[in-house]
Design a protein around this motif. Structure first.
Motif, PDB file in Angstrom:
ATOM      1  N   GLY A   1       0.758  -1.337  -0.016  1.00 58.38           N
ATOM      2  CA  GLY A   1       0.022   0.100  -0.041  1.00 58.38           C
ATOM      3  C   GLY A   1       0.855   1.135   0.039  1.00 58.38           C
ATOM      4  N   ILE A   2       2.141   1.325  -0.167  1.00 54.49           N
ATOM      5  CA  ILE A   2       3.184   2.334  -0.365  1.00 54.49           C
ATOM      6  C   ILE A   2       3.061   2.829  -1.878  1.00 54.49           C
ATOM      7  CG2 ILE A   2       5.330   3.440   0.203  1.00 54.49           C
ATOM      8  CD1 ILE A   2       5.399   0.990   2.493  1.00 54.49           C
ATOM      9  N   ARG A   3       2.656   3.979  -2.024  1.00 52.84           N
ATOM     10  CA  ARG A   3       2.890   4.570  -3.458  1.00 52.84           C
ATOM     11  C   ARG A   3       4.020   5.317  -3.519  1.00 52.84           C
ATOM     12  NH1 ARG A   3       1.935   4.110  -8.629  1.00 52.84           N
ATOM     13  NH2 ARG A   3       1.024   5.633  -9.735  1.00 52.84           N
ATOM     14  N   GLN A   4       5.014   4.819  -3.590  1.00 51.93           N
ATOM     15  CA  GLN A   4       6.423   5.482  -3.425  1.00 51.93           C
ATOM     16  C   GLN A   4       6.918   5.900  -4.992  1.00 51.93           C
ATOM     17  OE1 GLN A   4       8.862   6.659  -0.895  1.00 51.93           O
ATOM     18  NE2 GLN A   4      10.264   7.154  -2.246  1.00 51.93           N
ATOM     19  N   TRP A   5       6.572   4.732  -5.879  1.00 51.26           N
ATOM     20  CA  TRP A   5       7.027   4.724  -7.159  1.00 51.26           C
ATOM     21  C   TRP A   5       5.865   4.190  -8.256  1.00 51.26           C
ATOM     22  CZ3 TRP A   5      12.310   1.711  -5.890  1.00 51.26           C
ATOM     23  CH2 TRP A   5      13.170   2.570  -5.548  1.00 51.26           C
ATOM     24  N   PRO A   6       5.929   4.247  -9.432  1.00 54.19           N
ATOM     25  CA  PRO A   6       5.194   4.068 -10.324  1.00 54.19           C
ATOM     26  C   PRO A   6       5.067   2.283 -10.442  1.00 54.19           C
ATOM     27  CG  PRO A   6       7.144   4.497 -11.628  1.00 54.19           C
ATOM     28  CD  PRO A   6       7.201   4.848 -10.057  1.00 54.19           C
ATOM     29  N   ASP A   7       3.899   1.787 -10.780  1.00 59.23           N
ATOM     30  CA  ASP A   7       3.897   0.208 -10.721  1.00 59.23           C
ATOM     31  C   ASP A   7       5.091  -0.247 -11.661  1.00 59.23           C
ATOM     32  OD1 ASP A   7       1.670   0.348  -9.230  1.00 59.23           O
ATOM     33  OD2 ASP A   7       0.342   0.475 -10.856  1.00 59.23           O
ATOM     34  N   ARG A   8       5.390   0.516 -12.884  1.00 61.19           N
ATOM     35  CA  ARG A   8       6.302  -0.199 -13.658  1.00 61.19           C
ATOM     36  C   ARG A   8       7.060   1.463 -14.097  1.00 61.19           C
ATOM     37  NH1 ARG A   8       6.905  -4.775 -14.967  1.00 61.19           N
ATOM     38  NH2 ARG A   8       8.117  -4.604 -16.975  1.00 61.19           N
ATOM     39  N   PHE A   9       8.292   1.323 -14.024  1.00 60.53           N
ATOM     40  CA  PHE A   9       9.287   2.496 -14.458  1.00 60.53           C
ATOM     41  C   PHE A   9       9.420   2.692 -15.890  1.00 60.53           C
ATOM     42  CE2 PHE A   9      10.487   2.534 -10.236  1.00 60.53           C
ATOM     43  CZ  PHE A   9      11.105   3.832  -9.950  1.00 60.53           C
ATOM     44  N   PRO A  10       8.935   3.592 -16.601  1.00 61.00           N
ATOM     45  CA  PRO A  10       9.165   3.774 -18.164  1.00 61.00           C
ATOM     46  C   PRO A  10      10.678   3.838 -18.075  1.00 61.00           C
ATOM     47  CG  PRO A  10       7.482   5.307 -17.420  1.00 61.00           C
ATOM     48  CD  PRO A  10       8.270   4.536 -15.840  1.00 61.00           C
ATOM     49  N   PRO A  11      11.340   3.329 -19.353  1.00 57.76           N
ATOM     50  CA  PRO A  11      12.732   3.564 -19.605  1.00 57.76           C
ATOM     51  C   PRO A  11      13.098   4.861 -19.411  1.00 57.76           C
ATOM     52  CG  PRO A  11      11.673   1.866 -21.110  1.00 57.76           C
ATOM     53  CD  PRO A  11      10.707   2.593 -20.175  1.00 57.76           C
ATOM     54  N   ALA A  12      12.281   6.014 -20.088  1.00 57.50           N
ATOM     55  CA  ALA A  12      12.724   7.188 -20.200  1.00 57.50           C
ATOM     56  C   ALA A  12      12.977   7.884 -18.943  1.00 57.50           C
ATOM     57  CB  ALA A  12      11.537   8.264 -20.877  1.00 57.50           C
ATOM     58  N   TRP A  13      12.505   7.274 -17.599  1.00 57.78           N
ATOM     59  CA  TRP A  13      13.010   7.866 -16.353  1.00 57.78           C
ATOM     60  C   TRP A  13      14.186   7.632 -15.945  1.00 57.78           C
ATOM     61  CZ3 TRP A  13       8.292   7.387 -12.517  1.00 57.78           C
ATOM     62  CH2 TRP A  13       7.108   7.949 -13.022  1.00 57.78           C
ATOM     63  N   VAL A  14      14.879   6.462 -16.422  1.00 56.70           N
ATOM     64  CA  VAL A  14      16.194   6.111 -16.049  1.00 56.70           C
ATOM     65  C   VAL A  14      17.312   6.646 -17.259  1.00 56.70           C
ATOM     66  CG1 VAL A  14      15.422   4.524 -14.499  1.00 56.70           C
ATOM     67  CG2 VAL A  14      15.961   3.769 -16.789  1.00 56.70           C
ATOM     68  N   ALA A  15      16.823   6.694 -18.430  1.00 56.45           N
ATOM     69  CA  ALA A  15      17.701   7.033 -19.607  1.00 56.45           C
ATOM     70  C   ALA A  15      18.719   7.898 -19.475  1.00 56.45           C
ATOM     71  CB  ALA A  15      16.909   7.106 -20.656  1.00 56.45           C
ATOM     72  N   GLY A  16      18.263   9.309 -18.835  1.00 55.07           N
ATOM     73  CA  GLY A  16      19.033  10.336 -18.579  1.00 55.07           C
ATOM     74  C   GLY A  16      20.168   9.887 -17.658  1.00 55.07           C
ATOM     75  N   ALA A  17      19.820   9.668 -16.643  1.00 57.38           N
ATOM     76  CA  ALA A  17      20.931   9.256 -15.393  1.00 57.38           C
ATOM     77  C   ALA A  17      21.794   8.090 -15.764  1.00 57.38           C
ATOM     78  CB  ALA A  17      20.098   8.706 -14.116  1.00 57.38           C
TER      79      ALA A  17
END
Length: 179
Positions: A40-56
């Motif tokens: 029940g913890i909404r810390q992150w999305p259910d699935r991370f889109p690749p664009a959210w990590v691509a830059g880093a």
């Protein structure tokens, strides 16, 4: 903690994630997000889109954490964060720290590694944040010597940071870097 250390009797090593490792980073993050969601913890999305990590990943800020020959976790360590724009001083910022469930307890090793990298960079503090309603994670950070530096409103989930989503309260934590 330059290179590797030992955890639970196994060798732990850190390697920069490259574009071809994106699926490994996302697999770890998605597993952790699912585990949080089940609680029940909404810390992150259910699935991370690749664009959210691509830059880093492209900037060399995202790392894979290996235990032996298996990927056990991931972490992003960067040197600026708009969520902290109102707080002075130099810092390293820990984002998207996640470990696989079989590697529970490895987070403390990852935080130690991040502090070592911050020390090498010559910054004053290690900073991180989480959604304010994640009491167990807040307690975890405080138990590791991080001091609560206030809550701040921010649009979107951590990692998302966009203007077209609901605003969340984020709790910010900081620990001085030992020199």
């Amino acid at each position: 903690m330059n290179g590797s250390t030992v955890w639970a009797g196994d060798q732990v090593s850190f390697r920069p994630a490259a574009e071809e490792h994106t699926h490994q980073v996302l697999d770890v993050l998605d597993e952790a997000a699912g585990w949080l969601g089940d609680r029940g913890i909404r810390q992150w999305p259910d699935r991370f889109p690749p664009a959210w990590v691509a830059g880093a990943i492209g900037r060399g800020e995202t790392w894979l954490v290996d235990v032996g020959d298996k990927t056990a976790g991931t972490v992003t360590l960067d040197w600026a964060d708009a969520l902290w724009a109102d707080v002075g001083g130099s810092a390293g910022y820990v984002h998207r720290l996640a470990v696989r469930r079989w590697a529970r307890g490895l987070g403390a090793v990852v935080l130690g590694w991040a502090e070592d990298r911050a020390r090498q960079r010559g910054v004053d503090a290690l900073r991180l944040d989480c959604v304010a309603h994640n009491r167990s994670l807040r307690d975890y950070y405080q138990g590791r010597g991080f001091l609560h530096r206030g809550d701040a409103r921010w649009p979107g989930l951590p990692g998302q940071r966009t203007e077209d989503v609901p605003v969340l309260w984020m709790s910010r934590y900081e620990r001085p870097v030992a020199r």
